[in-house]
Design an enzyme around this catalytic site. Structure first.
Site, PDB file in Angstrom:
ATOM      1  N   ASP A  58      19.404  24.715   1.082  1.00 15.51           N
ATOM      2  CA  ASP A  58      19.631  23.522   0.264  1.00 15.51           C
ATOM      3  C   ASP A  58      18.746  23.678  -0.966  1.00 15.51           C
ATOM      4  OD1 ASP A  58      19.999  21.067  -0.898  1.00 15.51           O
ATOM      5  OD2 ASP A  58      19.862  19.960   0.989  1.00 15.51           O
ATOM      6  N   THR A  76      18.562  15.220  -3.917  1.00 14.26           N
ATOM      7  CA  THR A  76      19.057  15.259  -5.297  1.00 14.26           C
ATOM      8  C   THR A  76      19.031  13.870  -5.948  1.00 14.26           C
ATOM      9  OG1 THR A  76      20.427  17.207  -4.890  1.00 14.26           O
ATOM     10  CG2 THR A  76      21.034  15.837  -6.758  1.00 14.26           C
ATOM     11  N   ILE A 100      18.168  21.807  -3.603  1.00 12.50           N
ATOM     12  CA  ILE A 100      17.362  20.594  -3.784  1.00 12.50           C
ATOM     13  C   ILE A 100      17.804  19.590  -2.720  1.00 12.50           C
ATOM     14  CG2 ILE A 100      16.675  18.696  -5.281  1.00 12.50           C
ATOM     15  CD1 ILE A 100      17.302  20.385  -7.694  1.00 12.50           C
ATOM     16  N   ASP A 101      16.957  19.382  -1.749  1.00 10.03           N
ATOM     17  CA  ASP A 101      17.208  18.324  -0.774  1.00 10.03           C
ATOM     18  C   ASP A 101      16.533  17.072  -1.323  1.00 10.03           C
ATOM     19  OD1 ASP A 101      18.102  17.073   1.484  1.00 10.03           O
ATOM     20  OD2 ASP A 101      16.396  17.666   2.719  1.00 10.03           O
ATOM     21  N   ASP A 115      20.640  21.187   5.534  1.00  9.03           N
ATOM     22  CA  ASP A 115      19.619  20.141   5.610  1.00  9.03           C
ATOM     23  C   ASP A 115      18.633  20.401   6.741  1.00  9.03           C
ATOM     24  OD1 ASP A 115      20.674  18.386   3.534  1.00  9.03           O
ATOM     25  OD2 ASP A 115      22.297  17.934   4.933  1.00  9.03           O
ATOM     26  N   GLU A 129      24.479  24.924   0.003  1.00  7.43           N
ATOM     27  CA  GLU A 129      25.131  23.628  -0.192  1.00  7.43           C
ATOM     28  C   GLU A 129      26.149  23.670  -1.324  1.00  7.43           C
ATOM     29  OE1 GLU A 129      24.243  18.915  -1.027  1.00  7.43           O
ATOM     30  OE2 GLU A 129      22.573  20.320  -1.059  1.00  7.43           O
TER      31      GLU A 129
END
Length: 277
Positions: free
Chosen positions: A93, A98, A95-96, A222, A73
């Protein structure tokens, strides 16, 4: 076919270890002060931890599997387009969720998908705050903390809990499409929920806690892991039009059954975001 030198066992074990290492970094930073920058708009954020986790993963992947590709990402934040090839590709990702992470809301995770020959081979979604580790390997099932997962037996929207997201876009057309689809489904389902993280929404479907989830505007990072986890839990993943999932299309729907998926698809107002590739 996978490349002749592709080691599926080593890659899977490596993915497990990397998800745990990334999760430890997220957990350590969760309640600490954060450096926050904006990306595409004033509510689309990136933190120092997003960048640190992705940098760590890229470094570790490059060192362990120098021929493997990488789609991340934050590496794509400058608008660089990514192409998914047949080569083993880690789609990440860091941190999905954020926004949740910034607010110390515990629905956050790292999402790591390994795709080979343009198909998902392994997926890892780890929420270290709540200690929820979802994993899947192609044709070997999906698991939560080592226990096998299975989707619900729901086949009707009238009996379904549906996940959906408002998204971070300030674009009026996107906002209107979200409202339109919510209105189209509102009186037809049991209820609606939003966690603020695509990967955990998909995992909720995989474990039978929700029955369906759709979103327009998501990215490959994602859905790359969650799409396999849902399928390996017995669920169905497709394009919201009802066609095959294209991981680069930024359109996704998953459900406990094909019947439920296609009932929802038939009701949705379709939009087509700019692709990831």
């Amino acid at each position: 076919m996978p490349p002749s030198d592709f080691d599926g066992n080593a890659s899977y074990e490596f993915g497990l270890a990397m998800a745990k290492k990334a999760g430890a970094m997220i957990k350590d930073a969760f309640r600490r002060p954060k450096t926050v920058d904006t990306k595409t708009c004033d509510i689309d954020f990136v933190t120092d931890t997003d960048r640190a986790v992705e940098k760590m993963l890229l470094s570790e992947i490059s060192a362990r599997f120098p021929t493997h590709k990488f789609i991340g990402e934050e590496a794509s934040a400058d608008g660089t387009k990514n192409s998914l090839t047949a080569e083993p590709t880690w789609i990440i990702d860091p941190i999905d969720g954020t926004m949740n992470f910034i607010h110390r809301y515990p629905l956050v995770c790292v999402s790591i998908g390994l795709w080979v020959d343009k198909e998902p081979f392994a997926g890892f979604v780890f929420n270290p705050i709540l200690d929820l580790f979802y994993s899947a390997r192609k044709n070997e099932g999906a698991f939560l903390n080592g226990k096998r997962l299975h989707v619900s037996d729901t086949t009707s929207l009238s009996q379904s809990l549906v996940m959906f997201e408002l998204g971070t876009a300030r674009d009026p057309a996107k906002r209107e499409s979200v409202i339109e689809n919510f209105n189209r489904l509102l009186d037809r389902g049991h209820g609606f929920r939003s966690m603020g993280t695509c990967a955990l929404n998909m995992c909720a479907v995989a474990e039978g806690g929700a029955d369906a989830y759709f979103e327009y505007g998501v990215h490959s990072w994602d859905v790359a892991a969650g799409s396999l986890i849902v399928r390996e839990a017995g669920g169905y993943v497709c394009d919201p039009s009802g066609g095959d999932l294209d991981v680069m299309s930024r359109r996704m729907l998953c459900a406990a059954s094909p019947v439920l998926a296609h009932e929802i698809c038939s009701l949705l107002f379709q939009i087509y975001p700019e692709r990831d590739d």
